[in-house]
Design a protein around this motif. Structure first.
Motif, PDB file in Angstrom:
ATOM      1  N   TYR A 121     -64.354 -60.371 100.795  1.00 19.13           N
ATOM      2  CA  TYR A 121     -64.194 -60.006 102.110  1.00 19.13           C
ATOM      3  C   TYR A 121     -65.174 -59.122 102.795  1.00 19.13           C
ATOM      4  O   TYR A 121     -65.504 -58.226 102.307  1.00 19.13           O
ATOM      5  N   ALA A 164     -56.463 -62.664 103.911  1.00 25.50           N
ATOM      6  CA  ALA A 164     -57.883 -62.568 103.230  1.00 25.50           C
ATOM      7  C   ALA A 164     -58.336 -61.645 102.445  1.00 25.50           C
ATOM      8  O   ALA A 164     -58.820 -61.742 101.471  1.00 25.50           O
ATOM      9  N   LYS A 215     -64.807 -63.445  95.133  1.00 24.21           N
ATOM     10  CA  LYS A 215     -64.123 -64.036  96.386  1.00 24.21           C
ATOM     11  C   LYS A 215     -64.222 -62.731  97.274  1.00 24.21           C
ATOM     12  O   LYS A 215     -63.822 -61.708  96.906  1.00 24.21           O
ATOM     13  N   TYR A 239     -64.925 -64.557 102.971  1.00 25.59           N
ATOM     14  CA  TYR A 239     -64.147 -64.531 104.303  1.00 25.59           C
ATOM     15  C   TYR A 239     -65.111 -64.075 105.319  1.00 25.59           C
ATOM     16  O   TYR A 239     -65.420 -62.759 104.999  1.00 25.59           O
ATOM     17  N   PRO A 283     -62.620 -67.420 110.588  1.00 18.97           N
ATOM     18  CA  PRO A 283     -61.667 -67.417 109.332  1.00 18.97           C
ATOM     19  C   PRO A 283     -61.526 -68.760 108.903  1.00 18.97           C
ATOM     20  O   PRO A 283     -61.521 -69.827 109.533  1.00 18.97           O
ATOM     21  N   PHE A 284     -61.031 -68.896 107.475  1.00 20.80           N
ATOM     22  CA  PHE A 284     -60.868 -70.133 106.719  1.00 20.80           C
ATOM     23  C   PHE A 284     -59.886 -70.971 107.590  1.00 20.80           C
ATOM     24  O   PHE A 284     -59.875 -72.150 107.515  1.00 20.80           O
ATOM     25  N   ASP A 344     -56.610 -61.585 108.716  1.00 27.42           N
ATOM     26  CA  ASP A 344     -57.520 -60.714 108.060  1.00 27.42           C
ATOM     27  C   ASP A 344     -56.766 -60.382 106.782  1.00 27.42           C
ATOM     28  O   ASP A 344     -57.134 -60.018 105.674  1.00 27.42           O
TER      29      ASP A 344
END
Length: 145
Positions: free
Chosen positions: A5, A79, A3, A30, A35-36, A76
């Motif tokens: 960033y 994330a 995962k 991310y 952004p998600f 942010d």
């Protein structure tokens, strides 16, 4: 699968295709530009088109009171908390370096992607890995450093 960033700069032309490369390799990434949560990525110009002329006092005031800045920060930060890995894509600015430093301080994996022409940074030694090509980044992720 990591995962990730992806910390970088709006001005870095390599950031979009590197995010896509990481996703194509099977990682969840991310992207601060998209952004998600579907909220547009943060830009100071959303607060004030003349943001580059701010005084230090005006910057501090708007950083701490603007709902637009708060929305971008929370997006942010959430994330960053979600991610297990930071990939710092150079060149980038101060915010991306603060984000990478946060990952290092949290004991999370931090990979720096640098290239010829970047100014050396001593504190890059805090990172888990310093890579000099996208292929090295993928190899480091596969190795689970």
């Amino acid at each position: 699968m990591a995962k990730i960033y992806a910390a970088s700069s709006w001005r870095n032309p390599h950031q979009p295709w590197l995010v896509e490369m990481l996703r194509n390799a099977g990682h969840a990434v991310y992207d601060f530009r998209n952004p998600f949560n579907g909220v547009p990525g943060f830009a100071w110009s959303e607060i004030d088109p003349n943001w580059q002329a701010w005084s230090a006092a005006r910057y501090r005031e708007l950083l701490t009171t603007s709902p637009i800045a708060a929305r971008g920060f929370v997006s942010d930060l959430r994330a960053m908390q979600w991610a297990d890995t930071c990939v710092l894509i150079l060149p980038c600015g101060r915010s991306a370096h603060l984000e990478a430093g946060w990952f290092c301080g949290q004991g999370k994996r931090c990979i720096i992607l640098t290239q010829d022409g970047e100014e050396p940074e001593l504190m890059a030694l805090l990172a888990t890995e310093i890579c000099i090509s996208p292929d090295e980044v993928l190899a480091a992720l596969r190795a689970g450093i």
